[in-house]
Design an enzyme around this catalytic site. Sequence first.
Site, mmCIF file in Angstrom:
data_model
loop_
_atom_site.group_PDB
_atom_site.id
_atom_site.type_symbol
_atom_site.label_atom_id
_atom_site.label_comp_id
_atom_site.label_asym_id
_atom_site.label_seq_id
_atom_site.Cartn_x
_atom_site.Cartn_y
_atom_site.Cartn_z
ATOM 1 N N SER A 1 11.622 37.089 -39.901
ATOM 2 C CA SER A 1 10.455 37.888 -39.542
ATOM 3 C C SER A 1 9.261 37.563 -40.437
ATOM 4 C CB SER A 1 10.804 39.373 -39.683
ATOM 5 O OG SER A 1 9.857 40.176 -39.041
ATOM 6 N N PRO A 2 8.028 37.689 -39.921
ATOM 7 C CA PRO A 2 6.850 37.511 -40.783
ATOM 8 C C PRO A 2 6.863 38.528 -41.920
ATOM 9 C CG PRO A 2 6.220 37.535 -38.459
ATOM 10 C CD PRO A 2 7.650 37.963 -38.521
ATOM 11 N N GLN B 1 1.925 33.216 -37.456
ATOM 12 C CA GLN B 1 1.402 34.480 -36.932
ATOM 13 C C GLN B 1 -0.067 34.585 -37.319
ATOM 14 O OE1 GLN B 1 2.087 38.460 -38.750
ATOM 15 N NE2 GLN B 1 3.351 38.849 -36.938
ATOM 16 N N GLY C 1 13.774 40.666 -41.705
ATOM 17 C CA GLY C 1 12.955 40.386 -42.872
ATOM 18 C C GLY C 1 13.721 40.547 -44.167
ATOM 19 N N ARG C 2 13.980 41.795 -44.553
ATOM 20 C CA ARG C 2 14.618 42.056 -45.842
ATOM 21 C C ARG C 2 15.955 41.337 -46.024
ATOM 22 N NH1 ARG C 2 11.779 46.694 -44.605
ATOM 23 N NH2 ARG C 2 10.398 47.488 -46.262
ATOM 24 N N ARG D 1 2.850 40.172 -31.113
ATOM 25 C CA ARG D 1 3.500 41.316 -31.764
ATOM 26 C C ARG D 1 2.684 42.560 -31.470
ATOM 27 N NH1 ARG D 1 6.263 42.214 -37.690
ATOM 28 N NH2 ARG D 1 7.911 41.128 -36.584
ATOM 29 N N TYR E 1 -3.766 46.484 -37.616
ATOM 30 C CA TYR E 1 -4.748 45.450 -37.945
ATOM 31 C C TYR E 1 -5.765 45.346 -36.808
ATOM 32 C CZ TYR E 1 -1.505 44.491 -41.727
ATOM 33 O OH TYR E 1 -0.701 44.631 -42.836
#
Length: 749
Positions: free
Chosen positions: A404-405, A483, A706-707, A613, A565
């Site tokens: 993941s970004p 991304q 991600g994590r 996304r 964003y």
Amino acid sequence: MTAARVAVIGGGPGGLYAAALLKRHDRRRDVTVWERNAPDDTFGFGVVLSDETLGGLETADPAVSAAIGEEAVRWDDIEVVHRGSRLVSGGHAFAALGRHRLLELLHERCRTLGVTLRFRTEAPPAAELARSHDLVIAADGVHSRTRRSHRDVFRPTLTPHRCRYIWLAAGFALDAFRFEIAETEHGIMQLHAYPFSPRASTVIVEMREEVWRRAGLDRCDEEETLRSCGKHFSGLLDGRPLRTNRSAWTVFCTVVNERWSHGRTVLLGDAAHTAHFSIGSGTKLAVEDAVALVRHLDRTPAVPEALAAYEAERRPVVESTQRAARASLEWFEDLAHHVGRPPHRFAFDLLTRSRRVTHDNLRLRDAGFVTAVEKEAGIPAGTPPMFTPFRLRGLTLRNRVVVSPMDMYSAVDGTPGDFHLVHLGARALGGPGLVMTEMVCVSAHGRITPACAGLYAPEHERAWRRVTDFVHQQAPGTAIGVQLGHSGRKGSTRRMWEGIDQPLPEGNWPLVAASALPYRPGVSQTPHALTPGELVDLREQFARSAQAAARAGFDLLELHCAHGYLLSGFLSPLTNHRDDAYGGDLPRRLAFPLEVFDAVRAVWPAERPMTVRISATDWAEGGTTAEDAVTVARAFADHGADAVDVSTGQVVPDERPAYGRSYQTPFADRIRQEAGVPVIAVGAISSWDDVNSLILAGRTDLCALGRPHLYDPNWTLHAAAEQEYSGPGVHWPVQYRAGSRKPPTGRKA
């Protein structure tokens, strides 16, 4: 002795069991139970108890455990009946007992121990009892008068849900837990049924409120209800009648309390918390509450400290169960989104709906069933679902794992450096199908922090080319995606570890957004609302960055329209208050993000895929809804998006997410089914078992983690090793092959 004189309000299983345990542990205690109904009055029919719960009962009171064990009906199978197919999965180990008989056993145990039982007697208010008792246990159910009287202290939240259900019974014993789906002219109805004695079964009929009304069940008396339910599930009944026990159609309500105790009064069972019947946990939670409460009263000399310890132990368990129960009830509420799946995948989806049953433990229970599901899904024998390929336009990913970004805040003036090369290169070597960059910004003022990466200068393009070349040369078969985004009103802040969302102490740059609304009022800078001319410039910035990304060698481009964003700020009604062509209803709020998407797609190579996304919900009142998210996803798909990366939230600071295991995947699932576009699921997906479960159930096409990849750069390789998989869906770099087997964990002689 803690709590020498105890009052119990409510004579259900939880209250009675607490009373019996208190008296068993210390016969000197004076324990009284108030129950407003008669001893033989009860609602519902059967109670399901897990082996784990029965084990806890055996430890707490062997006499009760033995009595239940002698009479409980046990079975292993779950049947799923849908569209003419009847599929059976074994190895599930259930036990059930009639609720009436369970209460009789508990009454008998309480009398043997010397508990005072006051039937047909309304309990005095808890506040009054607390003046004459050391402890008041409020086990007075989902409609708790005690909780209502002290709502200012307990601060309850009661959430009604969207289905109506009714408890009925059949005069014969099923040999399995049965789920049956009826697609009627009124809509979808579902049945949950299980045996509770050698001669009877519980039958719960459930359906959406609107289906219930269209079927006229809101106007039916008891006999008409029985006839209607019997007609819709005639295959199960085969002419045999259903019966009621003062049954009524009910809306399930989830009960959550901020506090469980108040002075000497404590909530227990449904008074404190509820869990939907589809995971069979109401009585289980209540009796487990009783065990924990009595244990802490025995260990702790003061009642307030004992009540605090009880809540501290039980709350995490209850919250976990409620998350699973909510996932289950929402699956049934949204059953229309699932019924079109092929028979085995539908059954697998149903069995794994709460996220507690997974691909791996279901395979342990019934390997043949899982093999049949995989065969129906076209998965080669011996291949975990996560290691099947997936095609996006001209790009074929060798497996379903996406890194993941993740913002690293380690660029210098927008230029990625050695850190990015090592960070992304290491994850690419770790075996995923696709590695995504962090959000790469289209301008200096579009960065979140001064340390965010960009693609708006020649040196940025050259630096990114270094990263993509490494991935393509050293990790062949792994794709790398970029991304692209713009921070909007969430820009000009410190790096995350220096103060998340906090403005820079100096050197702030001006912010722009859909509307002049600060992210954190009184903290964040107020952005400038973009003018039509500035929107044109922004669109050009995105297109130029996309061209640079193509030259830099990226295989896939994702447009960031999530997390508050810039482009996300246009989509949400909470952040877009414009009165021009780019504000107002959803189609107008979509206009600018779609213009940007079109500009990027026009310059991005035709054979390379583009994804988007989105935040599928704002987790805030008045914000983007799941229905809106389907519309947004469908619009981007119509404009050429090859997949939608479905995240949630981070749009407004006062959001209230429903966190939990894989908590965002239902939004991806809904978009996949309704919009007909491939999806990437994200959010608390942490194990390869989760990925296999989600892919095989058909809830998503790809899983972004991600994590887990921060914890273990070789997460995908290790997932292959742990599943003993070495096929084409994973590639071990030749340098790492010696480590392709899990090392032994201890010394061997």
